[in-house]
Structures are given as structure tokens and as C-alpha cells.
Design a protein around this motif. Structure first.
Motif, PDB file in Angstrom:
ATOM      1  N   ILE A 112       1.359  -1.025  -0.264  1.00 57.60           N
ATOM      2  CA  ILE A 112      -0.344   0.098   0.029  1.00 57.60           C
ATOM      3  C   ILE A 112       0.763   1.244  -0.103  1.00 57.60           C
ATOM      4  N   LEU A 113       1.860   1.657   1.066  1.00 54.60           N
ATOM      5  CA  LEU A 113       2.918   2.281   1.447  1.00 54.60           C
ATOM      6  C   LEU A 113       3.364   2.642  -0.312  1.00 54.60           C
ATOM      7  N   ALA A 114       4.597   1.470  -0.173  1.00 55.93           N
ATOM      8  CA  ALA A 114       5.508   1.990  -1.058  1.00 55.93           C
ATOM      9  C   ALA A 114       5.463   1.075  -3.013  1.00 55.93           C
ATOM     10  N   ARG A 115       4.305   0.580  -3.521  1.00 52.94           N
ATOM     11  CA  ARG A 115       4.432  -0.181  -4.252  1.00 52.94           C
ATOM     12  C   ARG A 115       4.803   0.506  -5.365  1.00 52.94           C
ATOM     13  N   PRO A 116       5.852   1.086  -6.043  1.00 57.49           N
ATOM     14  CA  PRO A 116       5.311   2.394  -7.238  1.00 57.49           C
ATOM     15  C   PRO A 116       4.712   1.558  -8.321  1.00 57.49           C
ATOM     16  N   LEU A 117       3.960   2.440  -9.409  1.00 62.57           N
ATOM     17  CA  LEU A 117       3.514   2.187 -10.708  1.00 62.57           C
ATOM     18  C   LEU A 117       3.505   1.489 -11.370  1.00 62.57           C
ATOM     19  N   PRO A 118       3.086   0.596 -12.208  1.00 60.61           N
ATOM     20  CA  PRO A 118       4.007  -0.382 -12.371  1.00 60.61           C
ATOM     21  C   PRO A 118       3.889   0.091 -14.456  1.00 60.61           C
ATOM     22  N   VAL A 119       5.303   1.359 -13.854  1.00 59.96           N
ATOM     23  CA  VAL A 119       5.838   1.374 -15.436  1.00 59.96           C
ATOM     24  C   VAL A 119       7.393   0.853 -15.069  1.00 59.96           C
ATOM     25  N   GLU A 120       7.778   2.008 -16.117  1.00 56.94           N
ATOM     26  CA  GLU A 120       9.810   1.704 -16.219  1.00 56.94           C
ATOM     27  C   GLU A 120      10.143   2.469 -15.259  1.00 56.94           C
ATOM     28  N   ARG A 121      11.229   2.747 -14.536  1.00 57.20           N
ATOM     29  CA  ARG A 121      11.874   3.935 -14.202  1.00 57.20           C
ATOM     30  C   ARG A 121      10.755   4.465 -13.403  1.00 57.20           C
ATOM     31  N   PRO A 122      10.150   4.370 -12.061  1.00 54.45           N
ATOM     32  CA  PRO A 122       9.039   4.916 -11.598  1.00 54.45           C
ATOM     33  C   PRO A 122       9.829   6.256 -11.225  1.00 54.45           C
ATOM     34  N   ASP A 123      11.376   5.997 -10.424  1.00 52.07           N
ATOM     35  CA  ASP A 123      11.493   6.617 -10.077  1.00 52.07           C
ATOM     36  C   ASP A 123      11.953   8.532 -10.369  1.00 52.07           C
ATOM     37  N   ASP A 257     -19.523   2.543 -28.190  1.00 48.13           N
ATOM     38  CA  ASP A 257     -20.268   3.506 -27.837  1.00 48.13           C
ATOM     39  C   ASP A 257     -19.629   3.963 -26.065  1.00 48.13           C
ATOM     40  N   LEU A 258     -19.156   5.076 -25.840  1.00 42.09           N
ATOM     41  CA  LEU A 258     -18.547   5.564 -24.198  1.00 42.09           C
ATOM     42  C   LEU A 258     -19.666   7.237 -24.328  1.00 42.09           C
ATOM     43  N   ASN A 259     -20.351   6.838 -23.749  1.00 46.18           N
ATOM     44  CA  ASN A 259     -21.406   7.826 -23.836  1.00 46.18           C
ATOM     45  C   ASN A 259     -21.353   8.416 -24.629  1.00 46.18           C
ATOM     46  N   GLY A 260     -22.240   7.093 -25.122  1.00 41.96           N
ATOM     47  CA  GLY A 260     -23.331   7.276 -26.246  1.00 41.96           C
ATOM     48  C   GLY A 260     -22.292   7.667 -27.706  1.00 41.96           C
ATOM     49  N   ARG A 261     -21.191   8.058 -27.676  1.00 41.87           N
ATOM     50  CA  ARG A 261     -20.322   8.650 -28.750  1.00 41.87           C
ATOM     51  C   ARG A 261     -19.158   7.137 -29.246  1.00 41.87           C
ATOM     52  N   PRO A 262     -19.346   7.516 -30.542  1.00 41.88           N
ATOM     53  CA  PRO A 262     -18.247   5.804 -30.816  1.00 41.88           C
ATOM     54  C   PRO A 262     -16.241   6.430 -30.538  1.00 41.88           C
ATOM     55  N   PHE A 263     -15.589   5.566 -30.169  1.00 39.15           N
ATOM     56  CA  PHE A 263     -14.764   5.487 -30.387  1.00 39.15           C
ATOM     57  C   PHE A 263     -14.539   4.138 -30.609  1.00 39.15           C
ATOM     58  N   GLN A 264     -13.095   3.646 -31.539  1.00 39.29           N
ATOM     59  CA  GLN A 264     -12.126   2.937 -31.868  1.00 39.29           C
ATOM     60  C   GLN A 264     -11.192   1.936 -30.945  1.00 39.29           C
ATOM     61  N   VAL A 265     -11.406   0.839 -30.160  1.00 36.17           N
ATOM     62  CA  VAL A 265     -10.488   0.229 -29.134  1.00 36.17           C
ATOM     63  C   VAL A 265      -9.434  -0.088 -30.267  1.00 36.17           C
ATOM     64  N   VAL A 266      -7.653   0.889 -29.533  1.00 31.24           N
ATOM     65  CA  VAL A 266      -6.821   0.612 -30.340  1.00 31.24           C
ATOM     66  C   VAL A 266      -5.467  -0.429 -30.038  1.00 31.24           C
ATOM     67  N   GLY A 267      -5.762  -0.558 -28.440  1.00 29.94           N
ATOM     68  CA  GLY A 267      -4.841  -1.432 -28.180  1.00 29.94           C
ATOM     69  C   GLY A 267      -6.032  -1.499 -27.048  1.00 29.94           C
ATOM     70  N   VAL A 268      -4.043  -2.577 -26.052  1.00 32.48           N
ATOM     71  CA  VAL A 268      -5.256  -2.651 -24.453  1.00 32.48           C
ATOM     72  C   VAL A 268      -3.578  -2.361 -23.725  1.00 32.48           C
ATOM     73  N   ALA A 269      -3.490  -1.976 -22.251  1.00 29.01           N
ATOM     74  CA  ALA A 269      -2.178  -1.734 -22.121  1.00 29.01           C
ATOM     75  C   ALA A 269      -1.529  -2.611 -21.481  1.00 29.01           C
ATOM     76  N   GLN A 270      -0.329  -2.325 -20.775  1.00 27.00           N
ATOM     77  CA  GLN A 270       0.227  -3.717 -20.284  1.00 27.00           C
ATOM     78  C   GLN A 270      -0.224  -4.176 -19.361  1.00 27.00           C
ATOM     79  N   PRO A 271      -0.393  -5.425 -18.202  1.00 21.57           N
ATOM     80  CA  PRO A 271      -1.399  -6.297 -17.491  1.00 21.57           C
ATOM     81  C   PRO A 271      -0.531  -5.248 -16.512  1.00 21.57           C
ATOM     82  N   GLY A 272      -1.082  -4.657 -15.552  1.00 26.49           N
ATOM     83  CA  GLY A 272      -0.544  -3.995 -14.333  1.00 26.49           C
ATOM     84  C   GLY A 272      -1.190  -2.340 -14.033  1.00 26.49           C
ATOM     85  N   TYR A 273      -1.004  -1.930 -15.182  1.00 28.07           N
ATOM     86  CA  TYR A 273      -1.419  -0.409 -15.103  1.00 28.07           C
ATOM     87  C   TYR A 273      -2.811  -0.320 -15.873  1.00 28.07           C
ATOM     88  N   ALA A 274      -2.589   0.643 -14.147  1.00 26.19           N
ATOM     89  CA  ALA A 274      -4.352   0.882 -14.326  1.00 26.19           C
ATOM     90  C   ALA A 274      -4.253   2.339 -13.917  1.00 26.19           C
TER      91      ALA A 274
END
Lengths: 901, 109
Positions: A112-123, A257-274
Motif C-alpha cells: 500500500i505505501l511503497a509499491r511504485p506504479l508498474p511502469v519503467e523506472r518509476p523513480d 460506445d462511450l457515453n453514447g459516442r463511438p470510439f475505436q479500441v486501438v489497444g490494451v495496455a500492459q498488465p498491471g497498469y491501471a
């Protein structure tokens, strides 16, 4: 007499060096020290002290490597442990609990307190905030506040889009700057499937590149996606994709449809990233869109003739994050960006030129993203940290006592070995090896324990965050377990090892029995164990009483069988009137649906942690009141009694005369008991009180009832921001949920049902933390009592055995058996009393730490302290009783037989 | 001669040889520190000496005490014939490998 090396270090060396090397090494080091001393007294002392540790370590390492004594000792220890399975099991179990508890809390704290974001070189990540002294309150849309830890400067997060552009322009040579905003809710519709609620972010085109978040499928967003007129695209978070689309890779390329507007899904982000906030105020991000799409998903109503979100210099809605390469100096950069921001703010007329010098840009640590989650969890984690260290120490104390007791019965053997030339180390080493084996086994069981309990503890403290904050077994967790095991091994083998090293062949060979019984170290350990157990028992009692007190609170309504959920019409329309109509249609449809019973609506669901309040004016006097808008028949539905006047009904709609119902507390405190018929002002409205209803707890069971008014939900002049629907279904739970979803989808398929739960769930969630503490502290308190009991039992039995002869004499001389029992118990009670006194002081000292988590019981509550003390004394007597009885039943003839002499 | 000597072992054997009859722990620290200009960890000296004893290259025996040692006896080490042979082997290897490299390594060995 020539000077001598530092005494303490020398004593340590004498203790640690094997006998056959002792003279050589001590002599050499003394000589070398004397030479160094001629150059620098202090340097020589420091050098000698370092050698006192280093030389034994070198020698020990050599011994392990060359003669494998460790293996020999380990073999012997394993054989001993195997032959005493009950001792082994008890020791492993108690160490496992101590190590498991420590590992669990260390793991939860790390997560909870220390885990960094799951990205490259979070520091390298930094949150870019700024001070805004002149216009702190106005003009900011949903800004987060922070304080610069270096100088206490108050900071805000949000800037306007043009300001971001100006800063990006100025900084792009040195750092990567990206802008983003959180989207707290949007509706995701995939073809004919029902709408799903999702949280998300809008981000500038270079956001993914700056964070170095890669795509698991397809691609991430690029600057081209963030241009005006670019085709609308979206990237899904991995968790959301797995949850909502069952990990179907065909979703990439599909249009949602996002809030009634069309959006094309172009990708899924790497696992863990939220997203940048794994939990807390902003939830995990499910869908990530370009900033250009912000107008469609942010709950803003913009002036259609204005410059829009991208153009407005006075709408401060984007947050900034930067990746700062390690070789870039932050302070000058922040200074120059401050200049840019001042210029932008002055240019847009946000800040006067006179106030501008007070605007500064600051870079805050960004490795963990936003940290609203941590702020709530820090306090409880600190308390739990203290608790588990106590548990670990108690377990160590217990094992040390058991080892001492066993060692005491082998003193003769040790003395013989010493007499024939065994070094002190040779006697102490097996104890350390044995403790290490036990602690190792305890650590394995403890890790297993942590994996079972850890996730529940983490969830209880975070209230359900993204999977990037999932409790998991990683190197750090194993390291924590290993460290706890090492501490446990050393701490529990130290007292018996010191004892073994002190065995003096001259005194001990042939001598048996006699003396006052148990070694002083053992008595000290018992006192320590009782002292450490006390705060745990007191804590358990305090939290059990808190839970009891919370359960005693009458919420003022009948939560049984109430189902609550929310919909958000802003996903479907931006028009306030249409939003109100949608709410109304949902309410009508719910009332008409079979099996859902009565239905009504309420602004903030009761006991859900939310509340609204406002200033009112009664007879020209300003007051502060809680408010909670309701639908027709709400009080009847949830079981709040009507005290006088009438309940709000179907006729009290928007456009009808403004009316309110007040609670009893408001009636008594603000209207002198005769509220019905009176009028007061709420903002622009002049409202009439038409009824008085019973008091209910509003935000939580802990909060006192405040003067509260309830207005019809559709009489708010600007429309209502949030509305919950409440039903008391006659259908079974599963069918009721399906029926509710059908009804809402029938009104508009673009509005997902959100946050569906029962009112009882809300109440339970309100005391999650208290229940966690009560449960953990009760378990630990019982464990501590059990271990203290085992220790006391052992000490008493041992003391009785050592004094068999004396007791035999007393009995032979006619002492009453009961007086023997009393004699034995008296000794034990002195120890228990001492431990108890120390423990009470400890409990008292730790009280303030938990005060804010307790409910209607003070940490120094006398009844609780007395109860805990009685429990401790009871446990003491119970564990000492049987050995004492055995002493009293001794047959003097056996007791005085020669082998006991 | 099977085993090759480690770098530190060579230093230590040379130090023992340099000190002649007066090669004991503290003297060896001093010898190595003075000649190499580097600090030496006493622990590593004891460990290496033990290893050299085991390999049969040096032998230690109890010596006399002196006041600056707090009255504790020294343990003196003497090079055994195998130790001298090992040093000579090492020297030969060094010379063979370094032959003609004086320009690079600087001076004579």
C-alpha cells in the motif's frame, strides 16, 4: 600499565572468538591497535570496534566453508527436534504465527505505501504541482491539494490546457511532460450488450511515451490521436479488458460506445497498469482516451459559444506528470516553468501581475502516482506494525523460555563438555543452529499464513483497489519473512546461548538440583511475555467493545432487505432537464416493475460514507444543516417514523411549491419543537417544513445525528448531482438484481446500473476496519495468552521440580498441602504482577495511537483495563495451578529419595 | 605442485618470508600495509593463513608474549619448503608471462 583497546569491543571479541584462536587474534589486534593509536586515537578505536565484528565473521565463514560444522550441528539439531515432536510443533507453530503476522503486515505496508506504479523506472516520475496563493478557492475544477514536504508550501494540481501547452513547450528539451485528467465514471456499450460503468482517464498524446507504458495488444495512444479532428480512439486497461471482454483480443479494432459516442479500441495496455491512482479517491482507470475526447466524458457543462476545454485559459482541469531524466536538475527547471506558468496565468487574466510572483511550480515524487489511498491506510498500518512486532517478540520469548528450560536440565552435560575443552561457541552454536532451523520452518509456515491473510488485510485497508495493489509473494515479502525469522532465531537463542556460555566447569560438574529454581533470565522472559501480551489483550477488548457499541447504535431506519444502486444520466445526455426526466423515468419504471416492491430515491444512500450539507437561514439567523434529497414515500419505504405533519409525496415535484421534511434533531434544536408550517431559506429557495421524521444516522454510525432537512429530489434548482434508487424487493436477491438491470436498461440502455448493493453491505463496510482490528487483535491476544500460559506452566513445573527436596521436607514436617500450593503460586503471581504492571503502562502509552479508531470507549477505559488484567491473572493461575497441585501431592518419601538430594 | 596460489596468498607468503623469524599476525598486517600501501582486513589474513597451513605451505607455532599485546602469546608462522617452492613457481609463471612486456608493465618485475 599500557593503554588497552576499547573494552566493550574486546569483550565482544573474547565472547565470539573460538578458544584456540583467541590469544593469537586478541594479541595481534591489540598490537595493531596500539600502532594505529599513535596516529589517531579515534581512528584506532573505530578500527578496533570494526574488527571486533569483522574478524569473527571471517572466521565463522571460514569454518562453515571448510569444516561444515554447521551441517553437523544441523544434523544433530534435526535429530533432537525429531525426537521431541511436541516441543518442535509448539515452537514452529508459535514462530510461524509471529513471523506470519510480521510478514503479513510488512507485505501489506509495502503493497500500500511503497509499491511504485508498474511502469519503467518509476523513480523518474514527478507530479508537477503549483502554488496558487491568491486564488486558492475559485477557478479550480477538482484540483488535488498537496504540500511540498521541503518547505510546507501549499500546492494544487490543476492547470488549464493552454497553460499545459506553454509549460510543455518550455520544458520539452529537458523532460517529458504529459497532461491527464481523471474520468470518474462513463458508460461503455459494446453492441447489444448492456452498458458497463467504467472509470478512466483522458491523457495527452505523449502520456504513454512519457510513462513508458507499453501495449499488451494493439497500440497505445500517440500525439496524432490527441489532435483536433483525429478519429476518436480508446485504450483499455488490462484488468478491465479481462473482466469485461473476457480477454477477447478481437475487441481491438472494434468500436465501442462511450457515453453514447463511438470510439475505436486501438489497444490494451500492459498488465498491471491501471492509471495513476491505483485506489483511494480516484479509482483504477479502465478506459484511457485522448485529452481531445474530454468534453464527452467529463461531467462538465460548457458554454457552447465559448472556447471549449482546449481553448479556455480559465478552466483548470488538467494535471501534469513528468518523466525527469536523472541528470536533469529539478530546482532550476521548476523555477523556469514557474515563470512560464506565471506568464500564462497573467495572460489569461487568472492572476494579477502583482500576485504572480507567489506562483511557483514544484516537482513532487511521482513514483507511486497519486496517494490519496496511502493517507487513510498509514495510521492503521502503524498500529498493526506495533502489534505484530509484539507478537513476534512474544513468540521469541516463548521459544527462549522453552530452550532455557531444556538447557537448564542439561547444565551438567554442558559443564562436562566445557571441562574437556569445548569452547563457549561450541556450546552456544547448536542452540543458534536449532533456533535457525525452527525459525526457518516457522518462516515457511508463516509465509503460507501471510498469503492467506495478507489479501484480506490489504483489501480491508484499501477498500478494494486495482490489481496493481494486489498482495503478492515477491522478493521483498520473502525478504521480510527471512528477516523476521533471523530476528526470531537470534532473539530466542540469545538468552539460552548466553546462559550456556556462562557454564563454569568448576561449579557445575556433579552439582544438581538446589538453588531457587529457574534461572533469572527465564523469570525475566516470563515478565516480558506478560508485559507484551497485556497491550494485545487490552487492544482486543477495546475493539470488541467498539464493535459491540457500533452494533448497539440504532441507525433509525430498517436496513433489512433494502437494495441501493445508482445510475448516471450524464452518460447519456448533457441536458440538465433531460437528466432529471431520466431519473424520473427510472423511478416510475421501478415502481411499476413486479417483484421489486416499493421504490424511492435518495441523494446520498444512508450509512454509505457520503453526506451533503449547506448553510440555511432560519428567521434571519444563519445555521448549518445536513441535507439529503429524497423521492416520494422514502421514509415509509426505509422505515423512518413520521413524527408530525406529512411525508413527501408524488405531488411534491419540480415546479410545485418548495417543501422539506426535517428530522427530530432539527425540529428540537432549530425550530423549538414546532417545525411544521415554518419556512426557511436554502440558497435561492424559500422552503416550507411540511413534516418531521425520526432521526437517522446519516454518513456513518459513528457520526452524531445533526439537524437535517430532506427536500424532494427534483426541486433542486440546478438539478441533482447524484441520485440513488432504493427498493425493498420481494424477489430473491439474484432475481431482484436481474430485474433491476432490466428495468434500467428498458429506460435507456446507455445507463449502466452502478454500485448495486444492500443497505446492510453499506453498514458492514462502514466498520470493516474495526472488524479487522477486532479480529486480528483477538487472535493475537489469545495467542499471546496461550504462549504466556505455556511459559508460566513450564517455569512453575521447573521450579517445583528443582525444589522437590525442599517441598518434601516441608511436607514431612507437616506443612498443609494447600500452603505448598500457595507458596508456589505466590512466586508465580509476583512475576505475573510485575509483567501486568509493565503491560498496563505499555497499553496506556499506546492508547492515543488507537483512540481515533475506537467508538464510545476510551483507550484507558478502567473497566476494559481491569477486565484485561483479570483475564491475565486468570490465565496465570490456570497455567500454574497444575504444577502447584502436583507439588502439594508429593509423597515425602519419594521427594526425599537420594537422587533428588 | 598442483594448486595455484591466490593473489592474496602470494602476498601473505611473501610477507612471511620478508619477516623471517618474526612473522605473526600483527607483523604481517603491518608488512603488507607498508609495502602495498593498502589496508588489509585482519580477518582475511587469519583465514588465508589457516588455508596455507592446511595446504602445507606454512606452519604456525605458539610464540612469546609481550606487554603491548596485553600479555598474550603470538602465533609465529614459518614458510615450509613447499611454500617456498610455490612462491618460486609463481615467480616463474609471472616472469614467463610478463616476458617482453616491460614497456607496457613498466620497469622490471
Amino acid at each position: 600499565m599500557s593503554p588497552r583497546p576499547p573494552r566493550l569491543a574486546e569483550a565482544l571479541l573474547r565472547l565470539l572468538l573460538p578458544r584456540e584462536r583467541r590469544d593469537e587474534v586478541l594479541g595481534d589486534l591489540a598490537e595493531a591497535w596500539a600502532r594505529r593509536r599513535a596516529r589517531s586515537r579515534f581512528g584506532a578505536a573505530a578500527w578496533y570496534a570494526a574488527q571486533a565484528v569483522a574478524v569473527p565473521v571471517w572466521l565463522a565463514a571460514e569454518t562453515v566453508a571448510s569444516t561444515s560444522w554447521g551441517a553437523g550441528d544441523a544434523r544433530r539439531s534435526l535429530r533432537t527436534l525429531w525426537r521431541t515432536p511436541r516441543f518442535t510443533a509448539a515452537a514452529v507453530a508459535s514462530l510461524a504465527l509471529g513471523i506470519g503476522a510480521t510478514t503479513t503486515i510488512a507485505g501489506a505496508a509495502d503493497t500500500i505505501l511503497a509499491r511504485p506504479l508498474p511502469v519503467e523506472r518509476p523513480d523518474e516520475l514527478a507530479l508537477v504541482y503549483h502554488s496558487w496563493p491568491d486564488r486558492w478557492e475559485g477557478g479550480q475544477y477538482g484540483s488535488s491539494q498537496a504540500v511540498d514536504p521541503t518547505d510546507g508550501l501549499r500546492l494544487a494540481s490543476n492547470v488549464s490546457y493552454p497553460a499545459f501547452r506553454a509549460l510543455d513547450e518550455a520544458a520539452s528539451d529537458a523532460i517529458q511532460l504529459a497532461a491527464y485528467a481523471f474520468v470518474r465514471g462513463m458508460a461503455v456499450v459494446d453492441g447489444d450488450r448492456p452498458a458497463v460503468a467504467a472509470g478512466g482517464m483522458v491523457v495527452s498524446g505523449d502520456y504513454f511515451a512519457a510513462l513508458r507504458v507499453r501495449a499488451a495488444l494493439g497500440r497505445t495512444l500517440t500525439p496524432d490521436d490527441d489532435r483536433a479532428g483525429a478519429p476518436p480512439v480508446a485504450v483499455l486497461a488490462h484488468d478491465f479488458w479481462r473482466r469485461t471482454f473476457a480477454g477477447d483480443s478481437a475487441v481491438v479494432g472494434r468500436t465501442l460506445d462511450l457515453n453514447g459516442r463511438p470510439f475505436q479500441v486501438v489497444g490494451v495496455a500492459q498488465p498491471g497498469y491501471a492509471g495513476l491512482s491505483p485506489g483511494g479517491f480516484f479509482g483504477p482507470s479502465d478506459v484511457i482516451l485522448p485529452l481531445a475526447a474530454a468534453e464527452w466524458v467529463l461531467p462538465l457543462t460548457l458554454d457552447p459559444s465559448g472556447p471549449g476545454l482546449q481553448g479556455a485559459g480559465d478552466l483548470h482541469w488538467v494535471r501534469l506528470i513528468a518523466r525527469v531524466p536523472p541528470d536533469v536538475a529539478v530546482a532550476p527547471l521548476a523555477e523556469s516553468l514557474g515563470g512560464e506558468l506565471r506568464a500564462a496565468l497573467v495572460a489569461h487574466g487568472i492572476v494579477t501581475a502583482a500576485a504572480a510572483p507567489d506562483v511557483h511550480v514544484r516537482f513532487l515524487e511521482g513514483r507511486r502516482g497519486l496517494d490519496s489511498l496511502r493517507q487513510g491506510a498509514e495510521g492503521p498500518l502503524r498500529v498493526l506494525g506495533v502489534v505484530v512486532v509484539f507478537v513476534l517478540l512474544i513468540a521469541c520469548g516463548n521459544l527462549a523460555t522453552l530452550l532455557l528450560a531444556r538447557g537448564a536440565s542439561r547444565r551438567g552435560e554442558l559443564a562436562v563438555r566445557r571441562a574437556v575443552g569445548a569452547g563457549r561457541w561450541d556450546l552456544a552454536r547448536p542452540l543458534l543452529v536449532e533456533s535457525l532451523i525452527l525459525a526457518g520452518a516457522g518462516a515457511l509456515v508463516g509465509i503460507a499464513l501471510a498469503t492467506q491473510v495478507g489479501p484480506a488485510v490489504t483489501t480491508a485497508l484499501t477498500g478494494g483497489a486495482s490489481s496493481s495493489l494486489a498482495f503478492r509473494v515477491d522478493g521483498r515479502l520473502l525478504g521480510a519473512a527471512a528477516l523476521a525469522a533471523l530476528v526470531a532465531a537470534v532473539a530466542s537463542s540469545l538468552p539460552p546461548a548466553v546462559r550456556a556460555m556462562r557454564v563454569d566447569p568448576g561449579n557445575e560438574v556433579g552439582a544438581r538440583g538446589g538453588g531457587s529454581g529457574f534461572p533469572a533470565a527465564g523469570r525475566g522472559l516470563i515478565v516480558l511475555q506478560i508485559a507484551l501480551s497485556m497491550p494485545l489483550v487490552v487492544g482486543a477488548a477495546l475493539f470488541l467493545r467498539t464493535l459491540g457499541n457500533l452494533a448497539q447504535v440504532d441507525p433509525g431506519f430498517d436496513s433489512e432487505g433494502l437494495v441501493v444502486f445508482r445510475v448516471d444520466p450524464s452518460f447519456v445526455t448533457r441536458d440538465a432537464d433531460e437528466q432529471t426526466q431520466l431519473y424520473g423515468r427510472v423511478l416510475d419504471a421501478l415502481r411499476a416493475a413486479p417483484g421489486l416492491g416499493a421504490a424511492s430515491a435518495v441523494e446520498n444512500a444512508l450509512l454509505s460514507g457520503w453526506q451533503s450539507d449547506t448553510d440555511v437561514e432560519i428567521d434571519g439567523v444563519a445555521h448549518h444543516m445536513m441535507m439529503n434529497a429524497v423521492g416520494p414515500g422514502f421514509f415509509d419505504l426505509v422505515g423512518v417514523p413520521l413524527r408530525s405533519g406529512r411525508e413527501l409525496g408524488a405531488a411534491d415535484r419540480g415546479g410545485a411549491p418548495d417543501v422539506v421534511v426535517v428530522n427530530e434533531t432539527a425540529n428540537r434544536r432549530l425550530f423549538g419543537g414546532s417545525a411544521v408550517g415554518r419556512r426557511f431559506r436554502v440558497g435561492e429557495r424559500d422552503v416550507e417544513v411540511v413534516g418531521v421524521v425520526g432521526d437517522t444516522r446519516y454518513r456513518s454510525l459513528r457520526d452524531e445525528v445533526e439537524p437535517t432537512f430532506h427536500d424532494p429530489w427534483d426541486q433542486r434548482p440546478d438539478g441533482i448531482f447524484t441520485l440513488h434508487f432504493v427498493v425493498r424487493p420481494t424477489l430473491p436477491a439474484g432475481e431482484a438484481e436481474a430485474a433491476i438491470r432490466d428495468v434500467v436498461a428498458g429506460v435507456d440502455p446507455g445507463m449502466p446500473v452502478m454500485a448495486l448493493r444492500t443497505s446492510s453491505d453499506d453498514i458492514a463496510r462502514g466498520s470493516t476496519r474495526e472488524r479487522l482490528f477486532a479480529r486480528l487483535l483477538s487472535a493475537f491476544g489469545l495467542f499471546a495468552l496461550l504462549l504466556a500460559g505455556i511459559g508460566l506452566h513450564g517455569v512453575t513445573a521447573f521450579a517445583v521440580a528443582r525444589r522437590t527436596g525442599e517441598i518434601g521436607v516441608r511436607l514431612a514436617l507437616g506443612a498443609a498441602p494447600l500452603s505448598i500450593v500457595g507458596m508456589v503460586l505466590r512466586q508465580i503471581l509476583v512475576l505475573a504482577g510485575l509483567g501486568l504492571a509493565l503491560g498496563l503502562v505499555g497499553a496506556w502509552a499506546l492508547g492515543p495511537v488507537v483512540r481515533s479508531m475506537l467508538f464510545e470507549v476510551a483507550p484507558s477505559d478502567p473497566a476494559t483495563l481491569v477486565l484485561a488484567a483479570l483475564v491475565m491473572v486468570g490465565a496465570t493461575l490456570a497455567s500454574a495451578w497444575w504444577p502447584a497441585r502436583r507439588a502439594a501431592r508429593l509423597d515425602p518419601r519419594t521427594a526425599l529419595a537420594p537422587e533428588h538430594g | 605442485m598442483g594448486e595455484t596460489l591466490g593473489g592474496f596468498e602470494k602476498l601473505l607468503l611473501l610477507a612471511v618470508l620478508q619477516r623471517g623469524d618474526d612473522a605473526y599476525g600483527a607483523a604481517l598486517f603491518e608488512e603488507i600495509e607498508a609495502r602495498t600501501g593498502r589496508g588489509v582486513a585482519p580477518g582475511s589474513v587469519y583465514v588465508a593463513l589457516r588455508r596455507l597451513e592446511k595446504k602445507g605451505l606454512v606452519r604456525g607455532h605458539q610464540g612469546d608474549a609481550s606487554p603491548e599485546r596485553g600479555g598474550r602469546p603470538k602465533k609465529r608462522y614459518r614458510l615450509l619448503p613447499a611454500g617456498l617452492e610455490a612462491l618460486r613457481d609463481a615467480r616463474r609463471e609471472w616472469d614467463a608471462m610478463a616476458d617482453g612486456l616491460d614497456a607496457v608493465l613498466g620497469g622490471e618485475a
